[in-house]
Enzyme design. Structure first.
Site, PDB file in Angstrom:
ATOM      1  N   GLU A  58     -30.694 -43.246 -57.812  1.00  8.28           N
ATOM      2  CA  GLU A  58     -31.221 -41.885 -57.795  1.00  8.28           C
ATOM      3  C   GLU A  58     -31.665 -41.478 -56.391  1.00  8.28           C
ATOM      4  OE1 GLU A  58     -31.663 -43.653 -61.832  1.00  8.28           O
ATOM      5  OE2 GLU A  58     -32.193 -44.290 -59.812  1.00  8.28           O
ATOM      6  N   PRO A 266     -24.241 -58.863 -53.597  1.00  2.24           N
ATOM      7  CA  PRO A 266     -25.054 -58.855 -54.819  1.00  2.24           C
ATOM      8  C   PRO A 266     -25.951 -57.616 -54.870  1.00  2.24           C
ATOM      9  CG  PRO A 266     -25.150 -60.990 -53.732  1.00  2.24           C
ATOM     10  CD  PRO A 266     -24.519 -60.038 -52.766  1.00  2.24           C
ATOM     11  N   ARG A 267     -26.240 -57.164 -56.063  1.00  2.72           N
ATOM     12  CA  ARG A 267     -27.025 -55.942 -56.234  1.00  2.72           C
ATOM     13  C   ARG A 267     -28.484 -56.126 -55.826  1.00  2.72           C
ATOM     14  NH1 ARG A 267     -26.583 -50.397 -56.754  1.00  2.72           N
ATOM     15  NH2 ARG A 267     -28.235 -49.562 -58.071  1.00  2.72           N
ATOM     16  N   MET A 306     -29.847 -54.911 -46.552  1.00  2.00           N
ATOM     17  CA  MET A 306     -30.044 -53.670 -47.290  1.00  2.00           C
ATOM     18  C   MET A 306     -29.510 -52.482 -46.488  1.00  2.00           C
ATOM     19  SD  MET A 306     -31.424 -54.411 -50.185  1.00  2.00           S
ATOM     20  CE  MET A 306     -32.062 -52.821 -50.745  1.00  2.00           C
ATOM     21  N   GLY A 307     -28.966 -51.507 -47.213  1.00  7.42           N
ATOM     22  CA  GLY A 307     -28.570 -50.252 -46.591  1.00  7.42           C
ATOM     23  C   GLY A 307     -27.253 -50.296 -45.842  1.00  7.42           C
ATOM     24  N   GLU A 308     -26.431 -51.332 -46.052  1.00  2.94           N
ATOM     25  CA  GLU A 308     -25.172 -51.437 -45.314  1.00  2.94           C
ATOM     26  C   GLU A 308     -23.943 -51.446 -46.218  1.00  2.94           C
ATOM     27  OE1 GLU A 308     -25.788 -53.437 -41.090  1.00  2.94           O
ATOM     28  OE2 GLU A 308     -25.828 -54.934 -42.705  1.00  2.94           O
ATOM     29  N   ASN A 332     -21.914 -46.738 -58.609  1.00  2.98           N
ATOM     30  CA  ASN A 332     -21.338 -45.534 -58.015  1.00  2.98           C
ATOM     31  C   ASN A 332     -19.997 -45.826 -57.330  1.00  2.98           C
ATOM     32  OD1 ASN A 332     -20.890 -43.075 -56.874  1.00  2.98           O
ATOM     33  ND2 ASN A 332     -22.673 -43.095 -55.552  1.00  2.98           N
ATOM     34  N   GLU A 335     -18.713 -43.683 -53.473  1.00  2.00           N
ATOM     35  CA  GLU A 335     -18.790 -44.119 -52.075  1.00  2.00           C
ATOM     36  C   GLU A 335     -17.440 -44.640 -51.575  1.00  2.00           C
ATOM     37  OE1 GLU A 335     -22.138 -46.726 -52.406  1.00  2.00           O
ATOM     38  OE2 GLU A 335     -23.542 -45.201 -51.731  1.00  2.00           O
TER      39      GLU A 335
END
Length: 429
Positions: A58, A266-267, A306-308, A332, A335
């Site tokens: 979200e 991994p999530r 994170m964030g990549e 999603n 992307e």
């Protein structure tokens, strides 16, 4: 029903904090800022625009909306609430200090009232479908308009809300405006009691994904590091039970092409170490966090930062979007679609049912069920580069044809903010 819900919430509260403490053993961020969970904050605002985005998905969807509202209302503080530390990290990564993050308090009347007194929101913008009875009731009591944007309601979720029909009806009638993904979502909301005259069908804001200007350059640089002439595929946002399937598929792919590289992401960060050990049992594995430069012999590149994820997608030839080989509902796929990459998923896509059907209809998404079918699909893409490129181009076209929800939702929310500000101004006289 709301009073019964509140009573049961108070009864469950000690166990909720015990669970929070238990989760903090693996993810220490859950131990921090616990006072916010009950509405105690070390800062406050005179006014703010409040966006509630439960977690990472979200939050990512809200980024373009938040940027647009920041431009339209530069004098108003922007605040985003989440439930999870990973959501908080995404807010920080996306906005730095220009947007304030707070954990939303648990849905108890006193905690919610403290939250409202601290921040005086002129609007409550809820991303997707996160309906909390006391949050909605107290916003209504304090004349804070509520907008449910990018709203979706799956058939499964609708059945859940039907079980508490009177409470659901009360909640939906407190919402000032609902901006739904599509007609199906809108009709489900209306059937549950949402006033038809407060409903708009705007499309899905996730199609309005904004790619960083330097993404192509950074993706090419990563590709050079990983080996520009190798076939590279990515398994993104994997969950427990999926990594074993993905690694088994990669073993079959490497039998056909020993140079093939898997980017495994991994999530959840607490699982990074365990997945690294699992991968190392069968393959030479390098972790992204180690920033190694010599990767020619690497079989698995573990995305443990994170964030990549967009960067990882950019460097890959083919993409597998996980959370779909198990009944998690998928993640999603827009992307990789926005990057023109061919998309492979598992069969469980109920969280993205309408979006996935658009890709399937355009022959831009292939579904697999196990390690064998995943390997076969990836091998086919590897051996047919022209068809691989065409599949990616069709995915990009799906994204391009469905853009436009952002502008509609920004206009809708801006009107509500302006009305709320005018109302606050009139009340001050």
């Amino acid at each position: 029903m709301r009073y019964l819900y509140t009573f049961l919430f108070y009864v469950a509260l000690p166990f909720i904090f015990i669970r929070l403490g238990w989760r903090s053993i693996k993810q220490p961020a859950y131990r921090r800022r616990m006072g916010e969970r009950l509405g105690f904050y070390p800062f406050q605002f005179d006014q703010c625009i409040w966006v509630h985005a439960v977690s990472v998905g979200e939050t990512l969807a809200a980024i373009p909306l938040i940027n647009a509202l920041k431009s339209r209302f530069p004098d108003l503080q922007m605040m985003v609430t989440t439930m999870t530390p990973t959501g908080a990290e995404r807010v920080k990564t996306a906005f730095g200090e220009s947007v304030t993050h707070a954990y939303i308090p648990y849905d108890l009347p006193a905690a919610m009232q403290r939250f409202i007194r601290h921040f005086h929101p002129v609007i409550c913008i809820i991303m997707e479908t996160e309906l909390w009875p006391n949050l909605l009731a107290l916003c209504s009591k304090n004349t804070i308009p509520i907008c449910l944007v990018n709203a979706r309601l799956s058939e499964k979720s609708a059945h859940g809300y039907y079980r508490v029909a009177s409470l659901t009806r009360e909640m939906l009638r407190r919402i000032n405006w609902i901006a739904a993904h599509g007609e199906v979502d809108a009709n489900r909301f209306i059937a549950l009691g949402a006033p038809k005259e407060r409903m708009s069908v705007t499309g899905n804001i996730k199609f309005d994904i904004q790619l960083p200007a330097d993404l192509a350059q950074k993706g090419a640089a990563l590709r050079e590091t990983l080996g520009k002439d190798r076939f590279i595929w990515i398994a993104a946002s994997t969950h427990e039970g999926e990594e074993e399937i993905v690694l088994a598929a990669h073993k079959k792919i490497r039998e056909i092409n020993p140079q093939a590289l898997l980017i495994l992401v991994p999530r959840h960060p607490p699982r990074f170490d365990a997945i690294a050990k699992l991968s190392e049992q069968s393959f030479s594995t390098v972790r992204r966090s180690l920033q190694e430069s010599c990767l020619s012999e690497t079989a698995v590149y573990l995305g443990d930062t994170m964030g990549e994820l967009l960067l990882m997608y950019s460097a890959a030839d083919a993409t597998f979007v996980a959370g779909s080989l198990i009944p998690r509902g998928g993640h999603n796929m827009l992307e990789p679609g926005a990057l023109g990459k061919p998309i492979v998923t598992g069969p469980y896509l109920f969280n993205f049912a309408e979006i996935s059907e658009l890709f399937v209809s355009a022959h831009a998404l292939a579904k697999v069920t196990d390690a064998n079918s995943l390997a076969q699909q990836v091998i086919w893409l590897m051996q047919h580069p022209a068809e691989q490129a065409e599949m990616g181009a069709r995915a990009l076209q799906v994204v391009a044809e469905n853009r436009g929800a952002l502008a509609k939702q920004v206009e809708l929310v801006s009107r509500v903010v302006n009305c709320s500000l005018l109302s606050c101004h009139m009340q001050s006289f």
